[in-house]
Design a protein around this motif. Sequence first.
Motif, PDB file in Angstrom:
ATOM      1  N   ALA A  25      12.798  18.789  21.648  1.00  0.00           N
ATOM      2  CA  ALA A  25      13.435  17.919  22.644  1.00  0.00           C
ATOM      3  C   ALA A  25      13.011  18.265  24.061  1.00  0.00           C
ATOM      4  O   ALA A  25      13.368  17.561  25.001  1.00  0.00           O
ATOM      5  CB  ALA A  25      14.956  18.006  22.529  1.00  0.00           C
ATOM      6  N   ARG A  72      15.356  10.278  18.850  1.00  0.00           N
ATOM      7  CA  ARG A  72      15.766  11.500  18.177  1.00  0.00           C
ATOM      8  C   ARG A  72      16.389  11.197  16.814  1.00  0.00           C
ATOM      9  O   ARG A  72      17.204  10.282  16.683  1.00  0.00           O
ATOM     10  CB  ARG A  72      16.785  12.258  19.022  1.00  0.00           C
ATOM     11  N   SER A  92      15.136  12.378  25.750  1.00  0.00           N
ATOM     12  CA  SER A  92      15.618  13.044  24.535  1.00  0.00           C
ATOM     13  C   SER A  92      16.959  13.725  24.735  1.00  0.00           C
ATOM     14  O   SER A  92      17.822  13.693  23.844  1.00  0.00           O
ATOM     15  CB  SER A  92      14.581  14.064  24.070  1.00  0.00           C
TER      16      SER A  92
END
Length: 476
Positions: free
Chosen positions: A139, A148, A343
């Motif tokens: 991430a 994600r 993210s």
Amino acid sequence: MLWLPIDRNSDLPLFRQVYTEIRAKILHGELHGGERLPSTRELASELQVSRNVILEAFDLLLAEGFIEAKQGSGTFITHGAHLNQEHFYAPLLEQTKQEPAYQKDMIDFRSGIPALDLFPKKLWGRLSSKVCVDLPETAMCYDKPEGRPELREALSKYLLRMRGVTCHPDQIVITSGTTQALSIVAKLLAAEGREVIVEDPITHEVQTIFISHGFSLQPIPVDQNGMQTEQIPPTCKPAFVYVTPSHQFPLGATLPIKRRIDLIRFARMSNCFIVEDDYDSEYRYEGPPISSLQGLDPKRVVYLGTFSKTVLPSLRIGFMVLPWSLIEQVRKLKWLADLHTPSIDQLILARFIEDGHFDRHVSKMKKIYRNLRNTLVRSLKITFGDKVQIFGDSTGMHLVARFEGIEFTNCVLEEMNAHGVQVYPVEAHVIKKGRRLNESILGYGNLSVEKIEEGVRRMYEAISVQNQNNRRENTC
């Protein structure tokens, strides 16, 4: 000496003020190429500022090439730095602040804005801290365009439970809001044709997105039950059909099962996709939640959702649920658009959903919005009596009011602004104009009970004044 105005009460640092003023004079030609500037000590003394202030300003000007230092001779204006364009760069302290055209206490009935003051900021902050402490390396680098896996997994469970959307996490692509999702859809399906079937009325922003991608619109009128599917030309071969079946925007209708089935049958016969925009159906006040259109035909429907209404508009996270046949193409288009949606924000939102905070937040806000909805309905009926009809209020954060004897012309809207209230005509979202001149969209999500009541009172006063003006003009 060089005269420069300095505002010691400004939030702008002094060195930035000095830099900005000298830069503007050079661009305007007030300081000419080859002209020598005062020394930093002289200028600091003249302006009564620290020499470090002047040094920082000169360093910035030097770095950008506006001035040049000659060893033993001083600092000079660079030749060729004059930009011969009038009013191109106004000196900082000569700029006048533009006052807003509306009053500071303007009551704005804009739709689609949630109660921003009730967002659980402290909770979000704690989740943010936990997520960042446990942040995986994946991430912290460039991520995958589909989003994600943690958020897609949480979404697939939530959508099945609450919206009847059947999908695998791999069928979900996270977007930076519905606007991006619609742009991706338009690019993706453009090769199928240059016509798109839409509801009429439908949000003007959606119309703009599709038209900007080269589509022509085939508008189908909306009644109290949503799109009148029986009016879709049977020979039409659109690239896709765009609908808001759970809460039609702006009129608020729910598409009944017969019309949903008619729409799917048409899409199958025409070999086109249906784009289902489910923008705020979490807030349903009458009856059980409405299942998605996607659940009837996952192979034919592209389902769009957003967290702008349920969490925050500034979060800029939405999603697409796609038929398997479109997934790879959409991932490529998303990658080309912006690589991926941030993210860390996705991980925080995933935790917000998984820990049950999202469900609790929606449940809490549903009660609050129902109360605000009831306040608006009651105020309209008390104030306007039988001169107003209300519809589309069973879901979401807005309703539509139809007023007898008034059309929302520019004159009426200006009069309302003068009275400190802003409303939004349905006609602004109509494709075939002239049919909904007396209807207004009234959003209440980000207003208090007191502001709703005061806003309706101001609406009444503005309409009364405008009616009096009209009578005088007719008399004359």
